[in-house]
Design a protein around this motif. Structure first.
Motif, mmCIF file in Angstrom:
data_model
loop_
_atom_site.group_PDB
_atom_site.id
_atom_site.type_symbol
_atom_site.label_atom_id
_atom_site.label_comp_id
_atom_site.label_asym_id
_atom_site.label_seq_id
_atom_site.Cartn_x
_atom_site.Cartn_y
_atom_site.Cartn_z
ATOM 1 N N PHE A 65 -7.130 -2.502 -4.745
ATOM 2 C CA PHE A 65 -6.549 -2.561 -3.295
ATOM 3 C C PHE A 65 -4.914 -2.386 -3.682
ATOM 4 C CE2 PHE A 65 -4.216 -4.645 -0.048
ATOM 5 C CZ PHE A 65 -4.642 -3.801 1.044
ATOM 6 N N ALA A 66 -4.417 -3.151 -4.650
ATOM 7 C CA ALA A 66 -2.816 -3.114 -4.761
ATOM 8 C C ALA A 66 -2.350 -1.645 -5.130
ATOM 9 C CB ALA A 66 -2.601 -4.174 -5.816
ATOM 10 N N TYR A 67 -3.427 -1.295 -5.973
ATOM 11 C CA TYR A 67 -3.031 0.265 -6.566
ATOM 12 C C TYR A 67 -3.330 1.150 -5.323
ATOM 13 C CZ TYR A 67 -3.680 4.795 -8.247
ATOM 14 O OH TYR A 67 -3.219 6.331 -8.378
ATOM 15 N N ARG A 68 -4.150 0.989 -4.538
ATOM 16 C CA ARG A 68 -4.469 1.693 -3.415
ATOM 17 C C ARG A 68 -3.277 1.924 -2.331
ATOM 18 N NH1 ARG A 68 -8.878 0.227 0.240
ATOM 19 N NH2 ARG A 68 -7.468 1.033 2.083
ATOM 20 N N VAL A 69 -2.678 0.672 -2.190
ATOM 21 C CA VAL A 69 -1.414 0.516 -1.226
ATOM 22 C C VAL A 69 -0.186 1.451 -2.145
ATOM 23 C CG1 VAL A 69 0.402 -1.385 -0.515
ATOM 24 C CG2 VAL A 69 -2.130 -1.696 -0.458
ATOM 25 N N TYR A 70 0.019 0.996 -3.340
ATOM 26 C CA TYR A 70 1.107 1.561 -3.985
ATOM 27 C C TYR A 70 0.959 3.107 -3.832
ATOM 28 C CZ TYR A 70 4.124 3.251 -8.009
ATOM 29 O OH TYR A 70 4.864 4.002 -8.579
ATOM 30 N N ALA A 71 -0.311 3.736 -4.394
ATOM 31 C CA ALA A 71 -0.521 4.931 -4.168
ATOM 32 C C ALA A 71 -0.174 5.912 -2.918
ATOM 33 C CB ALA A 71 -2.043 5.257 -4.645
ATOM 34 N N SER A 72 -0.546 4.877 -1.766
ATOM 35 C CA SER A 72 -0.060 5.409 -0.539
ATOM 36 C C SER A 72 1.411 5.614 -0.179
ATOM 37 C CB SER A 72 -0.909 4.467 0.607
ATOM 38 O OG SER A 72 -0.116 3.338 0.747
ATOM 39 N N THR A 73 2.123 4.713 -0.742
ATOM 40 C CA THR A 73 3.530 4.852 -0.806
ATOM 41 C C THR A 73 4.160 6.203 -1.611
ATOM 42 O OG1 THR A 73 4.004 3.547 -2.479
ATOM 43 C CG2 THR A 73 3.897 2.127 -0.509
ATOM 44 N N ARG A 74 3.422 6.375 -2.240
ATOM 45 C CA ARG A 74 3.883 7.781 -3.048
ATOM 46 C C ARG A 74 3.259 8.957 -2.685
ATOM 47 N NH1 ARG A 74 6.230 5.987 -8.148
ATOM 48 N NH2 ARG A 74 6.889 8.097 -8.116
ATOM 49 N N ALA A 75 2.337 9.065 -1.904
ATOM 50 C CA ALA A 75 1.785 10.190 -1.062
ATOM 51 C C ALA A 75 2.589 11.365 -0.848
ATOM 52 C CB ALA A 75 0.801 9.610 0.140
ATOM 53 N N ASP A 76 3.562 11.034 0.178
ATOM 54 C CA ASP A 76 4.479 12.227 0.531
ATOM 55 C C ASP A 76 5.106 12.800 -0.560
ATOM 56 O OD1 ASP A 76 3.612 11.813 3.246
ATOM 57 O OD2 ASP A 76 5.368 10.530 3.476
ATOM 58 N N GLU A 77 5.552 12.102 -1.662
ATOM 59 C CA GLU A 77 6.320 12.381 -2.723
ATOM 60 C C GLU A 77 5.370 13.373 -3.583
ATOM 61 O OE1 GLU A 77 8.270 10.499 -6.749
ATOM 62 O OE2 GLU A 77 7.463 9.153 -5.279
#
Length: 170
Positions: free
Chosen positions: A24-36
């Motif tokens: 889950f923590a990884y999923r949250v992190y990945a979501s913050t990098r999606a636009d990039e």
């Protein structure tokens, strides 16, 4: 400043991040990098490998430099909504990471959590410190809450600080 109604504030809970929450923590992190990641000309496997590498590097950096930090899952209702990493010291409260999954952004959850930390900081007489990427739109929220840009960290981040009101000596 958007403030959640009391009944919705009560829906926000924090609990310690455990090994079971790693994905889950990884999923949250990945979501913050999606636009990039939309901006780079890589295939999905390359993007995934890059984000995993960055998540691992960030996690190792935090563990090394902030060993006493508190790693928390933000829960909204019964569902995990994000993560909060905060380190409290004698001199400050450092918000190392406050990230929400996209569907929980702009609901007032982050602002509520920051106001709680600001209340704690005011009682202790210490500042709240955070770092934010130059281009991150959340800077508007931080500014509305009274955070001030204090310095530039490398070519990517602003440090922002909220200082509690001066205490009366009378």
């Amino acid at each position: 400043m958007t403030k959640l109604p009391e009944k919705l504030i009560n829906e926000i809970k924090l609990h310690p991040l455990t090994a079971d929450d790693a994905l889950f923590a990884y999923r949250v992190y990945a979501s913050t990098r999606a636009d990039e990641m939309k901006l780079v000309n890589w295939d999905d496997a390359q993007k995934e490998a890059f984000v995993q590498m960055q998540f691992k590097a960030q996690s190792e950096h935090y563990q090394l430099h902030y060993p006493d930090a508190e790693y928390l899952v933000i829960q909204y209702g019964k569902l995990p909504a994000g993560r909060l990493i905060v380190e409290r010291s004698e001199n400050s409260i450092v918000v190392m990471d406050l990230a929400l999954l996209p569907e929980y952004r702009n609901l007032g959850i982050g602002g509520t959590l920051l106001r709680d930390l600001m209340t704690e900081a005011e009682k202790r007489g210490v500042p709240v410190v955070l770092r934010v990427e130059f281009f991150n739109p959340v800077i508007r929220l931080y500014t509305r809450l009274g955070f001030v840009k204090t310095r530039q960290i490398n070519d990517v981040y602003h440090e922002m600080v909220w200082n509690p009101p001066a205490r009366s000596t009378t």
